[in-house]
Write an enzyme that holds these catalytic residues in place. Structure first.
Site, PDB file in Angstrom:
ATOM      1  N   ARG A  40       4.572 -69.543 -88.749  1.00  5.71           N
ATOM      2  CA  ARG A  40       4.270 -69.614 -87.181  1.00  5.71           C
ATOM      3  C   ARG A  40       5.172 -69.060 -86.275  1.00  5.71           C
ATOM      4  NH1 ARG A  40       5.288 -74.386 -83.718  1.00  5.71           N
ATOM      5  NH2 ARG A  40       3.632 -74.651 -82.553  1.00  5.71           N
ATOM      6  N   ILE A  66       1.168 -72.135 -77.808  1.00  5.62           N
ATOM      7  CA  ILE A  66       0.529 -72.418 -79.146  1.00  5.62           C
ATOM      8  C   ILE A  66       0.602 -73.686 -79.421  1.00  5.62           C
ATOM      9  CG2 ILE A  66       2.958 -71.988 -79.926  1.00  5.62           C
ATOM     10  CD1 ILE A  66       1.726 -70.642 -82.555  1.00  5.62           C
ATOM     11  N   SER A  67      -0.623 -74.481 -79.965  1.00  2.23           N
ATOM     12  CA  SER A  67      -0.938 -75.585 -80.163  1.00  2.23           C
ATOM     13  C   SER A  67       0.485 -76.121 -80.892  1.00  2.23           C
ATOM     14  CB  SER A  67      -2.319 -76.040 -80.840  1.00  2.23           C
ATOM     15  OG  SER A  67      -3.407 -75.644 -80.024  1.00  2.23           O
ATOM     16  N   GLN A  68       0.494 -77.663 -81.073  1.00  2.14           N
ATOM     17  CA  GLN A  68       1.550 -78.378 -82.068  1.00  2.14           C
ATOM     18  C   GLN A  68       0.986 -78.309 -83.192  1.00  2.14           C
ATOM     19  OE1 GLN A  68       1.809 -82.334 -80.645  1.00  2.14           O
ATOM     20  NE2 GLN A  68       2.647 -82.985 -82.688  1.00  2.14           N
ATOM     21  N   PRO A  69       1.732 -78.113 -84.181  1.00  2.00           N
ATOM     22  CA  PRO A  69       1.231 -77.804 -85.750  1.00  2.00           C
ATOM     23  C   PRO A  69       0.295 -79.084 -86.035  1.00  2.00           C
ATOM     24  CG  PRO A  69       3.612 -77.132 -85.673  1.00  2.00           C
ATOM     25  CD  PRO A  69       3.147 -77.586 -84.278  1.00  2.00           C
TER      26      PRO A  69
END
Ligand code: SAH
Length: 219
Positions: A40, A66-69
């Site tokens: 990431r 970038i979205s939360q994992p």
């Protein structure tokens, strides 16, 4: 050699993050294994790479994130991705979600409205050897040239379910889209059961950046 950008870096932090996500309830081992392999940190600015394996959304420029994992894992699990599935993503952003889908063996299509993000995502994905089909434009109308899709995932919050996306689903296909106001959205999964019937499930709440376009919010 660009030492700081190697895929191997941070592998133990990545493993810890995947363990956290598993503890939060994600069960699809194909999703978890892809997340353990995709670096990431290569999808964000080097200034932030130390934070890449926190379970948080991070800025990627143009007021986007970038979205939360955990969110990436949850959306991907809801999509029920199988190897060879044709998947359309709306909101390429950094390219991270697209990389997860490629790693899972999907045939990936992704649309991003910001040209700068589209170009950076393409570069990030190429660095890892992935070549999904990317396009710069309004994804609220889908990508009809390659329809139908086995799965469509929208990674920005929509005011309503974009109807054009439903039309681009295969029979058996799944659309995963967060729907609500700008402060909070409920995850919705729509499955196309037959030519003209659909099943809708309302799942938990999230907060995404807004989906902007013809069937989204005004720009
Ligand atoms: N999936 C991304 C998350 C990016 S955030 C990742 O893994 O990094 C959502 C993205 O959706 C933003 O980059 C935003 O610019 C984009 N977006 C918003 N409305 C859009 C639209 N109508 N079509 C395509 N992209 C859109």
């Amino acid at each position: 050699m660009k030492k700081s950008r190697t895929a191997l870096k941070f592998s133990s932090r990545r493993k810890k993050l995947v363990d956290q996500i598993r503890q939060k309830g994600i069960k699809d081992e194909n999703v978890l294994s892809a997340m353990e392999q995709i670096p990431r940190h290569m999808f964000i600015d080097t200034a932030l790479e130390n934070r890449a394996y926190e379970d948080r959304a991070l800025p990627i420029g143009k007021k986007q994130t970038i979205s939360q994992p955990y969110t990436v894992a949850a959306q991907t699990e809801l999509l029920k991705v199988k190897k060879g599935d044709k998947i359309l993503e709306i909101g390429t952003g950094s390219g991270y979600q697209a990389a997860i889908l490629c790693q899972m063996g999907a045939d990936v299509y992704s649309v991003e409205r910001h040209e700068q993000l589209y170009l950076t995502a393409r570069k990030n994905l190429q660095e890892l050897g992935f070549r999904p089909n990317l396009k710069c434009g309004d994804g609220t109308v889908g990508w009809s040239a390659y329809a139908p899709y086995d799965g469509i995932v929208v990674t920005a919050g929509a005011p309503v379910v974009p109807q054009e996306l439903i039309k681009q689903l295969n029979i058996g296909g799944r659309l995963v889209v967060p729907v609500g106001d700008k402060a909070s959205q409920r995850m919705v999964r729509i499955t196309r059961v037959s030519e003209d019937s659909y099943e809708e499930e309302q799942l938990r709440s999230y907060k995404f950046v807004p989906l902007i376009g013809e069937s989204g919010w005004d720009g």
